[in-house]
Scaffold this motif. Sequence first.
Motif, PDB file in Angstrom:
ATOM      1  N   LYS A 103       0.953  -1.168  -0.099  1.00  0.00           N
ATOM      2  CA  LYS A 103       0.042  -0.044   0.094  1.00  0.00           C
ATOM      3  C   LYS A 103       1.050   1.393   0.053  1.00  0.00           C
ATOM      4  O   LYS A 103       1.925   1.174   0.333  1.00  0.00           O
ATOM      5  CB  LYS A 103      -0.862   0.113   1.065  1.00  0.00           C
ATOM      6  N   SER A 104       0.524   2.503  -0.236  1.00  0.00           N
ATOM      7  CA  SER A 104       0.945   3.460  -0.792  1.00  0.00           C
ATOM      8  C   SER A 104       1.061   4.368   0.609  1.00  0.00           C
ATOM      9  O   SER A 104       0.073   4.630   1.276  1.00  0.00           O
ATOM     10  CB  SER A 104       0.585   4.334  -1.877  1.00  0.00           C
ATOM     11  N   HIS A 105       2.167   4.865   1.103  1.00  0.00           N
ATOM     12  CA  HIS A 105       2.343   5.928   2.291  1.00  0.00           C
ATOM     13  C   HIS A 105       3.287   6.765   1.856  1.00  0.00           C
ATOM     14  O   HIS A 105       4.505   6.307   1.607  1.00  0.00           O
ATOM     15  CB  HIS A 105       2.557   5.094   3.582  1.00  0.00           C
TER      16      HIS A 105
ATOM     17  N   SER B  99       0.426  11.424   3.250  1.00  0.00           N
ATOM     18  CA  SER B  99      -0.530  10.396   2.646  1.00  0.00           C
ATOM     19  C   SER B  99      -0.662   8.671   3.234  1.00  0.00           C
ATOM     20  O   SER B  99       0.260   8.324   3.449  1.00  0.00           O
ATOM     21  CB  SER B  99      -0.321  10.468   1.096  1.00  0.00           C
TER      22      SER B  99
ATOM     23  N   THR C 282      -1.556   4.530   9.583  1.00  0.00           N
ATOM     24  CA  THR C 282      -1.024   4.507   8.314  1.00  0.00           C
ATOM     25  C   THR C 282      -1.290   3.365   7.757  1.00  0.00           C
ATOM     26  O   THR C 282      -1.549   2.325   8.390  1.00  0.00           O
ATOM     27  CB  THR C 282      -0.044   5.420   8.109  1.00  0.00           C
ATOM     28  N   GLU C 283      -1.157   3.409   6.265  1.00  0.00           N
ATOM     29  CA  GLU C 283      -1.528   1.876   5.654  1.00  0.00           C
ATOM     30  C   GLU C 283      -0.205   1.129   5.894  1.00  0.00           C
ATOM     31  O   GLU C 283      -0.392  -0.360   5.716  1.00  0.00           O
ATOM     32  CB  GLU C 283      -1.158   2.090   4.095  1.00  0.00           C
TER      33      GLU C 283
ATOM     34  N   ARG D 270      -4.878  20.337   7.668  1.00  0.00           N
ATOM     35  CA  ARG D 270      -5.613  19.873   6.576  1.00  0.00           C
ATOM     36  C   ARG D 270      -5.771  18.148   6.933  1.00  0.00           C
ATOM     37  O   ARG D 270      -4.756  17.659   7.217  1.00  0.00           O
ATOM     38  CB  ARG D 270      -5.297  19.828   5.275  1.00  0.00           C
TER      39      ARG D 270
ATOM     40  N   SER E 164      -7.837  15.084   5.411  1.00  0.00           N
ATOM     41  CA  SER E 164      -8.952  14.278   4.590  1.00  0.00           C
ATOM     42  C   SER E 164      -8.611  12.889   4.636  1.00  0.00           C
ATOM     43  O   SER E 164      -7.923  12.199   3.881  1.00  0.00           O
ATOM     44  CB  SER E 164      -8.669  14.953   2.881  1.00  0.00           C
TER      45      SER E 164
ATOM     46  N   GLU F 184     -10.692  10.826   3.377  1.00  0.00           N
ATOM     47  CA  GLU F 184     -11.336  10.141   2.400  1.00  0.00           C
ATOM     48  C   GLU F 184     -10.085  10.133   1.308  1.00  0.00           C
ATOM     49  O   GLU F 184     -10.141   8.864   0.570  1.00  0.00           O
ATOM     50  CB  GLU F 184     -12.456  10.935   1.558  1.00  0.00           C
ATOM     51  N   LYS F 185      -9.246  10.890   1.152  1.00  0.00           N
ATOM     52  CA  LYS F 185      -8.154  10.744   0.383  1.00  0.00           C
ATOM     53  C   LYS F 185      -6.970  10.235   1.117  1.00  0.00           C
ATOM     54  O   LYS F 185      -5.872   9.873   0.485  1.00  0.00           O
ATOM     55  CB  LYS F 185      -7.701  12.274  -0.122  1.00  0.00           C
ATOM     56  N   GLY F 186      -7.193   9.884   2.409  1.00  0.00           N
ATOM     57  CA  GLY F 186      -5.962   9.652   3.195  1.00  0.00           C
ATOM     58  C   GLY F 186      -4.896  10.581   3.344  1.00  0.00           C
ATOM     59  O   GLY F 186      -3.607  10.113   3.487  1.00  0.00           O
ATOM     60  N   GLU F 187      -5.190  11.987   3.431  1.00  0.00           N
ATOM     61  CA  GLU F 187      -4.057  12.785   3.581  1.00  0.00           C
ATOM     62  C   GLU F 187      -4.179  13.746   4.876  1.00  0.00           C
ATOM     63  O   GLU F 187      -5.467  14.126   5.147  1.00  0.00           O
ATOM     64  CB  GLU F 187      -4.068  13.825   2.463  1.00  0.00           C
TER      65      GLU F 187
END
Length: 94
Positions: A8-10, A23, A40-41, A56, A58, A60-63
Motif C-alpha cells: 500500500k502507498s504511504h 498520505s 497509516t497503511e 488539513r 482528508s 477520504e483521500k488519506g491525507e
Amino acid sequence: MEEKNVSKSHKVLLVNRKSGAFSGVVDVLSFDVAEILLETELGMLMIKGHDLHVNRLSLEKGEVDIEGRIDSLAYSDVKTPGKQAESFLGRLFK
C-alpha cells in the motif's frame, strides 16, 4: 499466477522540520500540541514536537498536513487497526 502481498502507498514529505504532508493515512487516533498519532497503511506513526497543528485532514483521500516544530517520527507495526491509542502506547513503551 497468485498475487502475493500488495504494497500500500504511504508518503511523508517533511519541510525544514516545520511542516509535513502525509498520505496513506487511515485514521487520526489522537493529537495535541506535543504529539500526533496516525494510523497509516504501513503501521502506526507517532509524530512528536512542539506547537503541532493539523492544518488539513482528508480521511477520504488519506491525507494529513501538519505544522509546528517536528522533533521525531516513529513507526510501529501494529497489525490490528482500530486499537485504542493507549494500548498502542502501552506496547510501545514496554
